[in-house]
Design an enzyme around this catalytic site. Structure first.
Site, short mmCIF file in Angstrom:
data_model
loop_
_atom_site.label_atom_id
_atom_site.label_comp_id
_atom_site.label_asym_id
_atom_site.label_seq_id
_atom_site.Cartn_x
_atom_site.Cartn_y
_atom_site.Cartn_z
N LYS A 278 0.61 -1.39 -0.44
CA LYS A 278 -0.09 -0.06 0.07
C LYS A 278 0.49 1.09 0.27
O LYS A 278 1.24 1.28 0.99
CB LYS A 278 -0.91 0.08 1.96
N ASP A 283 -2.56 10.39 3.79
CA ASP A 283 -3.69 9.73 3.81
C ASP A 283 -4.61 11.17 4.78
O ASP A 283 -4.36 10.57 6.39
CB ASP A 283 -3.83 8.51 3.98
N LYS A 290 -9.59 12.96 8.20
CA LYS A 290 -9.02 12.73 9.62
C LYS A 290 -9.23 14.39 10.53
O LYS A 290 -9.17 15.21 10.03
CB LYS A 290 -7.98 12.02 9.59
N ASP A 301 2.14 6.42 5.68
CA ASP A 301 0.64 5.70 4.99
C ASP A 301 1.09 4.74 3.56
O ASP A 301 0.28 4.48 2.75
CB ASP A 301 -0.42 5.91 4.89
N ASP A 360 -11.76 7.36 3.75
CA ASP A 360 -10.87 7.03 4.22
C ASP A 360 -10.39 5.35 4.29
O ASP A 360 -9.10 5.34 5.15
CB ASP A 360 -11.15 7.73 6.37
N GLU A 362 -9.21 4.14 2.25
CA GLU A 362 -8.47 3.62 0.80
C GLU A 362 -7.62 2.88 0.39
O GLU A 362 -7.93 2.62 -0.54
CB GLU A 362 -7.62 5.77 0.75
N ARG A 364 -7.62 -0.38 0.87
CA ARG A 364 -8.21 -1.64 0.76
C ARG A 364 -8.47 -0.91 -1.10
O ARG A 364 -8.32 -2.54 -1.69
CB ARG A 364 -9.28 -2.07 1.56
N1 BES Z 1 -4.59 4.92 7.06
C1 BES Z 1 -4.97 4.59 7.89
C2 BES Z 1 -4.73 4.17 8.89
C3 BES Z 1 -4.06 3.83 9.67
C4 BES Z 1 -4.04 4.23 11.12
C5 BES Z 1 -2.63 3.44 9.27
C6 BES Z 1 -3.54 4.72 11.78
C7 BES Z 1 -1.67 3.89 11.05
C8 BES Z 1 -1.62 4.72 11.60
C9 BES Z 1 -6.51 4.11 7.08
O1 BES Z 1 -5.84 4.31 5.23
C10 BES Z 1 -7.61 4.60 7.58
O2 BES Z 1 -7.73 5.92 7.58
N2 BES Z 1 -7.92 3.21 8.00
C11 BES Z 1 -10.01 3.63 8.52
C12 BES Z 1 -10.90 2.97 7.97
C13 BES Z 1 -12.39 3.30 8.67
C14 BES Z 1 -12.70 4.30 7.89
C15 BES Z 1 -12.71 2.33 8.56
C16 BES Z 1 -9.27 3.78 10.09
O3 BES Z 1 -8.98 2.54 10.96
O4 BES Z 1 -9.72 4.30 11.00
ZN ZN Z 2 -4.26 4.87 4.38
ZN ZN Z 3 -7.09 5.98 5.28
#
Ligand code: BES
Ligand code: ZN
Ligand code: ZN
Length: 515
Positions: A278, A283, A290, A301, A360, A362, A364
């Site tokens: 990824k 992000d 966020k 990210d 967010d 993204e 996946r």
């Molecule tokens: N890049 C983030 C996940 C992340 C969070 C990585 C903290 C490293 C540290 C990912 O893209 C994300 O934002 N995931 C969301 C998914 C949710 C919207 C279902 C999350 O984990 O909050």
């Molecule tokens: Zn991310």
């Molecule tokens: Zn994200």
């Protein structure tokens, strides 16, 4: 810093600082091992002196500096604790090298020697490899943006050489090979750290693709970069949607390692492993933005992509005897007038449709395109993706371990074992049918989020829809890719996690057998 091997009596070591590690001494009878007593006699008995006074017992956090008399070739002697011998493993040795270098830096030493500990528990080449890796990882700094990084302005002068000193009777060639390979691997991990530490204004998807191509050229990998026109032609709807909000366009990078001499089959039809990273260079969350606290850390990210680039460098350098394809799906996730929105329905490379419920989620989407492409194009024997995918995984495992999911027990087991060996622990999380079902959509085939419950596993459930029957594992490094708790081999910031794990896995993999 040059890491080198010398087979010599320790008293011959002419360095600014010679580290002498000692296992935990017996509290009642703290006698020194024979090889140290011989050295100590040549140094005027100072080491025994320190021990007799009770100032050093060999505990893991101990370090005592001793100034030997003028006869000594080493200017300083550092007694450094290694803890109990029966607990000593590769990780303890990596840390030992890191701790020795840290102490040496404090004394402004430029040349450092380390008398290699000997233990029946670990073969000498493995000891040498762990120490060399610890030295290279421990001296990593991300300082290219600091004015005072080099020369006479530096807070500490750079250490020029790190010499692993082995006693006279050691067999040099296997030690030398082990050190060379360990340095190549650790350098590759440091490359991954560099990529993730680099801010998003310089490490854009195009820049990341350039670094991957340059690295590929240097180590002899084939490399192809798909630009937006090609991504469109190939209908990579996930990568394109995530990237459409940024003026920095998305890319997909494909690196190929296919050694002349390799495992089963001819060069053309060799069993293939695909590594998929990824690569979200920033992000922000996109329209589902966020919170601002900590958002700056989302420059990392793309740590999954960094791990794949680093691993591919090591795989080529170490001439791993398998065909390995490294794929990096890279884009920047920003909110803008052109950004994708919650509610959008996108058609993925595989043909499946996804309703975007949260922009967010993204990672996946970009991974799903890369997985589907890798699966169709290479029909791999196994696919492994690496991604900073979910906050939920970070909450579940913290920085203690990488989340491990997949559809193939043997593959997951092999990665778990590689995690133990490499010191990059991967821990299984479930992937139930329910997690997959939770990702089914009503107006599209899939949705990209399914509420807060079991967030790491439902993300895995989404990816599973793009891999069919191919053995596949997913490594969620959201909690392990970045750290604010430094250790002797890991400064704050990007960890480069995944490089050692993947390379260790591949060096033990045997095609044909269950993975
Ligand atoms: N890049 C983030 C996940 C992340 C969070 C990585 C903290 C490293 C540290 C990912 O893209 C994300 O934002 N995931 C969301 C998914 C949710 C919207 C279902 C999350 O984990 O909050
Ligand atoms: Zn991310
Ligand atoms: Zn994200």
């Amino acid at each position: 810093m040059q890491v080198q091997l010398k087979i010599q009596a320790p008293r011959q070591s002419a360095v600014d600082l010679l580290a002498i590690p000692l296992f935990r001494l017996d509290a009642k009878k703290p006698s020194l091992p024979k090889r140290i007593t011989t050295l100590d006699r040549a140094l005027g008995g100072r080491i025994q002196d320190v021990i007799d006074r009770g100032d050093f017992r060999g505990a893991e956090d101990e370090a005592v500096l001793v100034y030997p008399d003028a006869k000594s070739k080493a200017k300083r002697i550092l007694l450094i604790g290694l803890g109990k011998e029966d607990k000593c493993d590769a990780e303890a040795l990596r840390r030992l090298a890191g701790r020795s270098l840290r102490q040496a830096r404090g004394k402004k030493a430029r040349s450092v020697g380390l008398l290699c500990p000997i233990t029946r528990r670990i073969p000498n080449p493995e000891i040498a490899a762990a120490l060399a890796a610890g030295a290279v990882l421990g001296s990593y700094r991300f300082d290219r943006y600091l004015e005072k990084k080099k020369g006479k302005n530096a807070r500490h002068p750079e250490i020029r050489s790190f010499t692993l000193v082995f006693d006279k009777l050691s067999n040099a060639p296997p030690l030398r090979r082990a050190i060379r390979d360990a340095v190549a691997l650790a350098d590759s991990q440091n490359l991954a750290r560099d990529l993730s530490n680099e801010p998003a204004n310089t490490m854009t998807p195009v820049a990341l693709a350039r670094v991957a191509s340059k690295m590929s050229r240097e180590v002899g990998l084939k490399c192809h970069v798909m630009d937006v026109a090609e991504l469109k032609r190939r209908k990579m709807g996930g990568i394109l949607a995530v990237g459409q909000g940024s003026t920095n366009p998305p890319r997909m990078v494909v690196m190929e390692h296919n050694p002349r001499r390799g495992t089963a089959g001819s060069k053309k039809n060799r069993p293939t492993i695909c590594l998929i990273g990824k690569g979200i260079t920033f992000d922000s969350g996109g329209i589902s933005i966020k919170p601002s606290a900590g958002m700056h850390e989302m420059k990392h990210d793309m740590s999954g992509a960094a791990a794949v680039v680093g691993a591919m460098r090591a795989i080529a350098t170490l001439k791993i005897p398998h065909r390995v394809i490294g794929l990096v799906a890279t884009a920047e996730n920003l909110p803008s007038a052109t950004a994708y929105r919650p509610g959008d329905i996108i058609r993925m490379h595989s043909g499946k449709t996804v309703e975007v419920l949260n922009t967010d989620a993204e990672g996946r989407l970009v991974l799903a395109d890369a997985l589907a492409y890798a699966n169709a194009r290479y029909q791999p024997a196994a696919m492994i993706d690496v991604a900073t995918l979910t906050g939920a995984c970070m909450i579940a495992l913290g920085s203690f371990g990488t989340g491990l999911m997949g559809n193939d027990e043997a593959l997951s087991d092999a990665l778990y074992e590689a995690g133990k060996r490499s010191g990059e622990c991967a821990w299984p999380l479930p992937l139930f049918e329910g997690h997959k079902k939770a990702m089914r959509g009503s107006v599209a085939d899939l949705v990209n989020v399914a509420g807060r419950e079991a967030g790491a596993s439902t993300a895995g459930g989404f990816l599973a829809a793009f891999v069919d029957e191919t053995p596949w594992a997913h490594l969620d490094i959201a909690g392990t890719g970045w750290t604010n708790k430094p250790t002797p081999i890991q400064p704050k910031g990007a960890t480069g996690v995944g490089v050692r794990l993947l390379v260790d896995f591949l060096s033990h993999w045997k095609p044909g057998k269950p993975v």
